[in-house]
Design a protein around this motif. Sequence first.
Motif, PDB file in Angstrom:
ATOM      1  N   HIS A  35     -82.840  64.106  20.000  1.00  0.00           N
ATOM      2  CA  HIS A  35     -84.241  64.437  19.717  1.00  0.00           C
ATOM      3  C   HIS A  35     -84.869  65.280  20.828  1.00  0.00           C
ATOM      4  O   HIS A  35     -85.572  66.258  20.560  1.00  0.00           O
ATOM      5  CB  HIS A  35     -85.068  63.160  19.551  1.00  0.00           C
ATOM      6  CG  HIS A  35     -84.935  62.523  18.198  1.00  0.00           C
ATOM      7  ND1 HIS A  35     -85.283  63.162  17.036  1.00  0.00           N
ATOM      8  CD2 HIS A  35     -84.505  61.274  17.829  1.00  0.00           C
ATOM      9  CE1 HIS A  35     -85.072  62.345  16.004  1.00  0.00           C
ATOM     10  NE2 HIS A  35     -84.593  61.195  16.459  1.00  0.00           N
ATOM     11  N   VAL A  61     -91.335  58.733  10.071  1.00  0.00           N
ATOM     12  CA  VAL A  61     -91.071  57.369  10.511  1.00  0.00           C
ATOM     13  C   VAL A  61     -89.605  57.336  10.920  1.00  0.00           C
ATOM     14  O   VAL A  61     -88.732  57.730  10.160  1.00  0.00           O
ATOM     15  CB  VAL A  61     -91.362  56.360   9.381  1.00  0.00           C
ATOM     16  CG1 VAL A  61     -90.883  54.968   9.763  1.00  0.00           C
ATOM     17  CG2 VAL A  61     -92.843  56.346   9.071  1.00  0.00           C
ATOM     18  N   CYS A  63     -87.147  57.321  14.936  1.00  0.00           N
ATOM     19  CA  CYS A  63     -87.312  57.384  16.396  1.00  0.00           C
ATOM     20  C   CYS A  63     -88.295  58.474  16.811  1.00  0.00           C
ATOM     21  O   CYS A  63     -88.939  58.374  17.846  1.00  0.00           O
ATOM     22  CB  CYS A  63     -85.964  57.613  17.067  1.00  0.00           C
ATOM     23  SG  CYS A  63     -84.998  56.093  17.130  1.00  0.00           S
ATOM     24  N   ASP A 105     -82.655  61.272   9.225  1.00  0.00           N
ATOM     25  CA  ASP A 105     -81.861  61.264   7.986  1.00  0.00           C
ATOM     26  C   ASP A 105     -82.226  60.121   7.052  1.00  0.00           C
ATOM     27  O   ASP A 105     -82.083  60.246   5.839  1.00  0.00           O
ATOM     28  CB  ASP A 105     -80.350  61.296   8.281  1.00  0.00           C
ATOM     29  CG  ASP A 105     -79.956  60.330   9.388  1.00  0.00           C
ATOM     30  OD1 ASP A 105     -80.728  59.390   9.659  1.00  0.00           O
ATOM     31  OD2 ASP A 105     -78.887  60.535   9.981  1.00  0.00           O
ATOM     32  N   GLY A 106     -82.712  59.017   7.610  1.00  0.00           N
ATOM     33  CA  GLY A 106     -83.189  57.968   6.722  1.00  0.00           C
ATOM     34  C   GLY A 106     -84.446  58.463   6.038  1.00  0.00           C
ATOM     35  O   GLY A 106     -84.627  58.325   4.823  1.00  0.00           O
ATOM     36  N   ASP A 107     -85.291  59.093   6.828  1.00  0.00           N
ATOM     37  CA  ASP A 107     -86.578  59.582   6.353  1.00  0.00           C
ATOM     38  C   ASP A 107     -86.420  60.672   5.297  1.00  0.00           C
ATOM     39  O   ASP A 107     -86.968  60.582   4.205  1.00  0.00           O
ATOM     40  CB  ASP A 107     -87.340  60.129   7.569  1.00  0.00           C
ATOM     41  CG  ASP A 107     -88.819  60.334   7.298  1.00  0.00           C
ATOM     42  OD1 ASP A 107     -89.565  59.345   7.368  1.00  0.00           O
ATOM     43  OD2 ASP A 107     -89.209  61.480   7.020  1.00  0.00           O
ATOM     44  N   ASN A 133     -78.361  62.019  12.410  1.00  0.00           N
ATOM     45  CA  ASN A 133     -77.599  61.284  13.422  1.00  0.00           C
ATOM     46  C   ASN A 133     -76.778  60.170  12.784  1.00  0.00           C
ATOM     47  O   ASN A 133     -76.354  59.234  13.446  1.00  0.00           O
ATOM     48  CB  ASN A 133     -78.516  60.752  14.534  1.00  0.00           C
ATOM     49  CG  ASN A 133     -79.603  59.838  13.989  1.00  0.00           C
ATOM     50  OD1 ASN A 133     -79.550  59.414  12.834  1.00  0.00           O
ATOM     51  ND2 ASN A 133     -80.584  59.523  14.820  1.00  0.00           N
ATOM     52  N   ILE A 135     -77.297  57.676  11.173  1.00  0.00           N
ATOM     53  CA  ILE A 135     -77.673  56.268  11.344  1.00  0.00           C
ATOM     54  C   ILE A 135     -79.196  56.110  11.323  1.00  0.00           C
ATOM     55  O   ILE A 135     -79.923  57.099  11.479  1.00  0.00           O
ATOM     56  CB  ILE A 135     -77.114  55.729  12.685  1.00  0.00           C
ATOM     57  CG1 ILE A 135     -76.942  54.208  12.626  1.00  0.00           C
ATOM     58  CG2 ILE A 135     -78.000  56.117  13.876  1.00  0.00           C
ATOM     59  CD1 ILE A 135     -75.725  53.744  13.340  1.00  0.00           C
ATOM     60  N   GLY A 137     -81.790  54.999  13.531  1.00  0.00           N
ATOM     61  CA  GLY A 137     -81.918  54.680  14.951  1.00  0.00           C
ATOM     62  C   GLY A 137     -82.998  53.648  15.202  1.00  0.00           C
ATOM     63  O   GLY A 137     -82.759  52.574  15.755  1.00  0.00           O
ATOM     64  N   MET A 138     -84.172  53.943  14.734  1.00  0.00           N
ATOM     65  CA  MET A 138     -85.324  53.137  15.111  1.00  0.00           C
ATOM     66  C   MET A 138     -85.199  51.665  14.731  1.00  0.00           C
ATOM     67  O   MET A 138     -85.603  50.786  15.473  1.00  0.00           O
ATOM     68  CB  MET A 138     -86.589  53.708  14.499  1.00  0.00           C
ATOM     69  CG  MET A 138     -87.784  52.803  14.748  1.00  0.00           C
ATOM     70  SD  MET A 138     -89.325  53.647  14.556  1.00  0.00           S
ATOM     71  CE  MET A 138     -89.919  53.631  16.220  1.00  0.00           C
ATOM     72  N   THR A 139     -84.652  51.417  13.534  1.00  0.00           N
ATOM     73  CA  THR A 139     -84.616  50.031  13.062  1.00  0.00           C
ATOM     74  C   THR A 139     -83.383  49.287  13.572  1.00  0.00           C
ATOM     75  O   THR A 139     -83.150  48.145  13.197  1.00  0.00           O
ATOM     76  CB  THR A 139     -84.663  49.981  11.523  1.00  0.00           C
ATOM     77  OG1 THR A 139     -83.891  51.068  11.010  1.00  0.00           O
ATOM     78  CG2 THR A 139     -86.072  50.087  11.019  1.00  0.00           C
TER      79      THR A 139
HETATM   80  C1  LIG Z   1     -91.510  52.184   3.570  1.00  0.00           C
HETATM   81  C2  LIG Z   1     -90.796  51.856   4.824  1.00  0.00           C
HETATM   82  N1  LIG Z   1     -89.563  51.303   4.759  1.00  0.00           N
HETATM   83  C3  LIG Z   1     -88.892  51.008   5.881  1.00  0.00           C
HETATM   84  C4  LIG Z   1     -89.438  51.268   7.115  1.00  0.00           C
HETATM   85  C5  LIG Z   1     -88.692  50.883   8.362  1.00  0.00           C
HETATM   86  N2  LIG Z   1     -88.080  51.996   9.082  1.00  0.00           N
HETATM   87  C6  LIG Z   1     -88.638  52.502  10.176  1.00  0.00           C
HETATM   88  S1  LIG Z   1     -87.729  53.709  10.862  1.00  0.00           S
HETATM   89  C7  LIG Z   1     -86.547  53.588   9.675  1.00  0.00           C
HETATM   90  C8  LIG Z   1     -85.295  54.390   9.704  1.00  0.00           C
HETATM   91  C9  LIG Z   1     -85.486  55.743  10.197  1.00  0.00           C
HETATM   92  O1  LIG Z   1     -84.234  56.317  10.336  1.00  0.00           O
HETATM   93  P1  LIG Z   1     -84.010  57.852  10.502  1.00  0.00           P
HETATM   94  O2  LIG Z   1     -84.896  58.589   9.560  1.00  0.00           O
HETATM   95  O3  LIG Z   1     -82.575  58.079  10.361  1.00  0.00           O
HETATM   96  O4  LIG Z   1     -84.556  58.211  11.941  1.00  0.00           O
HETATM   97  P2  LIG Z   1     -83.972  57.861  13.369  1.00  0.00           P
HETATM   98  O5  LIG Z   1     -84.660  56.599  13.756  1.00  0.00           O
HETATM   99  O6  LIG Z   1     -82.502  57.691  13.232  1.00  0.00           O
HETATM  100  O7  LIG Z   1     -84.359  59.010  14.199  1.00  0.00           O
HETATM  101  C10 LIG Z   1     -86.888  52.597   8.767  1.00  0.00           C
HETATM  102  C11 LIG Z   1     -86.044  52.215   7.616  1.00  0.00           C
HETATM  103  C12 LIG Z   1     -90.746  51.853   7.132  1.00  0.00           C
HETATM  104  N3  LIG Z   1     -91.377  52.126   8.286  1.00  0.00           N
HETATM  105  N4  LIG Z   1     -91.372  52.144   6.002  1.00  0.00           N
END
Ligand SMILES: Cc1ncc(C[n+]2csc(CCOP(=O)(O)OP(=O)(O)O)c2C)c(N)n1
Lengths: 479, 356
Positions: A35, A61, A63, A105-107, A133, A135, A137-139
């Motif tokens: 990042h 949402v 890291c 990538d989750g986002d 990444n 994965i 990360g944040m959770t």
């Molecule tokens: C609606 C909702 N579901 C779940 C979460 C919990 N949450 C916070 S960060 C995150 C994952 C983010 O992962 P990514 O986008 O890969 O970013 P990284 O942390 O790896 O940079 C999740 C599931 C949330 N904040 N809001």
Amino acid sequence: MAKNRLGKSSAFYDIYERNPSSDKTVTHYCPGCGHGILHKFIAEALEDYGVWNRTILLSPVGCSVFAYYYFKVGNIQCAHGRAPAVATGIKRAHPDSIVISYQGDGDLAGIGGNEIIQAANRGENITVFFINNAIYGMTGGQMAPTTLVGQSTTTTPRGRDIYNEGYPIKIAEIISILESPVYVERVALADTKNIMKARSAVRKAINYQVENKGFSLVEVLSPCPTGWKMNPVDAKKWVTNEMQKYFKLGVFKDVGKERKSRKVNGEKVPLNKVPDIIDIPSDEKKEISRIEKKSEEKFLKRIKIAGFGGQGILLLGVTLAESGMMEGKNVTWLPSYGPEMRGGTANCHVIVSNQRIGSPLVDWSDILIAMNRPSLDKFEPKAVPGSLIFYDSTIVNRKPERNDVKAIGVPFTEIADGIGSTKVLNMVALGSLIRFTGMLSPETLFEAQTRVVKRKEFLELNKRAIKAGMEFIDSLKES
Amino acid sequence: MAKVLLKGNEAVVKGAILAGCRFFFGYPITPASEIAETAAYYIPLVGGTFIQAESEIGAINMVYGASSGGVRAMTASSGPGLSLKQEGISYLCGAELPCVIVDIMRGGPGLGNIAPDQGDYNQMVKGGGHGSYKVLVLAPNSVQEMCNFAILAFELADKYRNPVIVLTDGFIGQMMEPVEFPEVQVEVPKKDWALYGEEDDNKKLISSIYLDPDELEEIVIKINKKYKRMEEEEVRYEASYLEDAELVTVSFGVVSRILSSVVERCRKEGYKVGYLRPITLFPFPKKIINKLSEEGKAFLSVELSNGQMVDDVRLNARQSDVHFYGRMGGNVPSEDELYEVIVKILKGERKWLKTG
Ligand SMILES: Cc1ncc(C[n+]2csc(CCOP(=O)(O)OP(=O)(O)O)c2C)c(N)n1
Ligand code: SF4
């Protein structure tokens, strides 16, 4: 622990006041995290293109939820995955701003899969940086849609299994097959050569927005030493050796040169022109078109019109209501609505009164216009004693049974056919209604027609139909 | 100005445009679609932006983005769409972003049907999203009010930096009535907290994240003070025949139109029935209900639902018998039906209480 510093740039705050940490010069990212590097490239490009002072950055949402600690720009923090929609809103509100959606990538690939595809497909003039990444990360290291096959995470403790989770999603490829996007590239924050390529990609993606070319997305393979439980050196190697094997680097689409710059700012409409544009008639127009008939007596007509969908039931009601309004009455029009009208039955409730109208529903009718047999069967019992029932004697094969109401059979369909179009049977009905009751003047009806009928070629025909309906009533009276 | 015969769903858009709204983000759903269609036609003509979003989630987040930019933005839908918007509404409240959201209620739960219903009362008035927030809810019962309340909604949204909901049922959206447009021209002022794509933006942040519990608590207390202020300043209702009433009917939307006829009829027949229509569902007209309850009056809440608003009536009418009569599935009670309910209650022949 090595300190993560971003260095100086006019696109970074000197002191990270928003960071709750006691040292306000370091970032919250882990050592070896991708990042920080991407942040630097973005800030550098914003500064070099001289746009940092009109940039709005969207933090996702994940890291990078705290990206707003660092970027000295307008900052918006968004709901998980929704940044591309938020970006759409702010960019449309301020087309001269530079809008950057920064997402993990989750986002982006997980929860926000639809938002990103649709924003890309609309060709929003925004820049998206997508940190892949592999994965969450944040959770705390759960599986991402991009987690590699076999990769173990806290939610794939035995490794990602293609039969349970499928294969990792390839966002750059998916976005690049859409027609609208201008530029899509995948880069990696691994070895020096690729890091430099990443830097150029960031610059290009921002520059395209500065030139108003449209949508760009850069997918950035990025180390997450913490999530992967590796040291920073091994993490970089893992990007090269594992991630790049599956996620191929390169430019997937670049049509920036061919695309014309879009026009950004529309014309501002002066406020005093607005009512006219949105069809709010001015007072002068009112004087010409309103034909008021004042009467002191209490006037209340609750009218139920019913028949097949397609018989023009609703338009008949609207014309009545419009005419009533033109004659200074209070009116309501309430339709049966929605897909049920297609082919099925249709009905509407019209009330015309010189009193305030409470309920707009016609439970008991003063006038029933039944255009088919089921309507007569259904609504005849709900006619007020002493009221009127008009029915289409061409297609309704029975007479009303009630002897406490006045029933008037008019061959609406036959008369309409005689004029040349079954379609105008509703206007025949209207003509006979007003002739029989005298409740509205024909002139008002003709004028109302010009307001409510969209297809002007029907006006003449409708007028003839109204007259034919009136004449039929006259012929009844004569005989 | 001259009167125009319009659908509620059209009037609400024209009102919004007069109020300075130039951004509309929608997604089709019966019986609210004419709102998006009317916006799609007119908003670009006045120099604004209409987007048919990918979903109601997309639409509400576009509103979030546009509102961050200080402009007046709006979206509209019906029950299933509002369920999807709840996440966004919570974020809008957390980030203190003003906007207007219209809900033209249809039958539920689930896909239900498209007929008029009022079962979204709880999700809209009580807050269907997460967190300690509230939204101001206006409940129009005529096409004129659809126009007027769109204008009022934007004023209140900016006044409180909070979303405002215009909540009504399918009939009020689909119904046509004459509308007299007010002569308003709104130049939306620049907002000191909003982002405009200029250097000063870097001092601002649109966000709802506060990691520190004390800080978040402080923020939630702050936004809840706004809700208190709404309760003090924004309560609106329409009432008649309250003074000597033995039984006060409470209703909103199309039901309040039907009841206004029924109450007239009751009065003609000598029954002492009163009429109360909350115009703001939040803030709810607690005080008047409380006062009427202290005077010993009974209440009858009539709703197109399983009994949602009645809970608010009951909460503020502790000394009273509170009756409830509801129809569901898209059915609307007839005047006769309600007349009979009222007479039976007054004669003590039957109590209509909320079941369950
Ligand atoms: C609606 C909702 N579901 C779940 C979460 C919990 N949450 C916070 S960060 C995150 C994952 C983010 O992962 P990514 O986008 O890969 O970013 P990284 O942390 O790896 O940079 C999740 C599931 C949330 N904040 N809001
Ligand atoms: S958890 Fe991973 S993505 Fe998050 S800051 Fe640490 S290294 Fe970076």
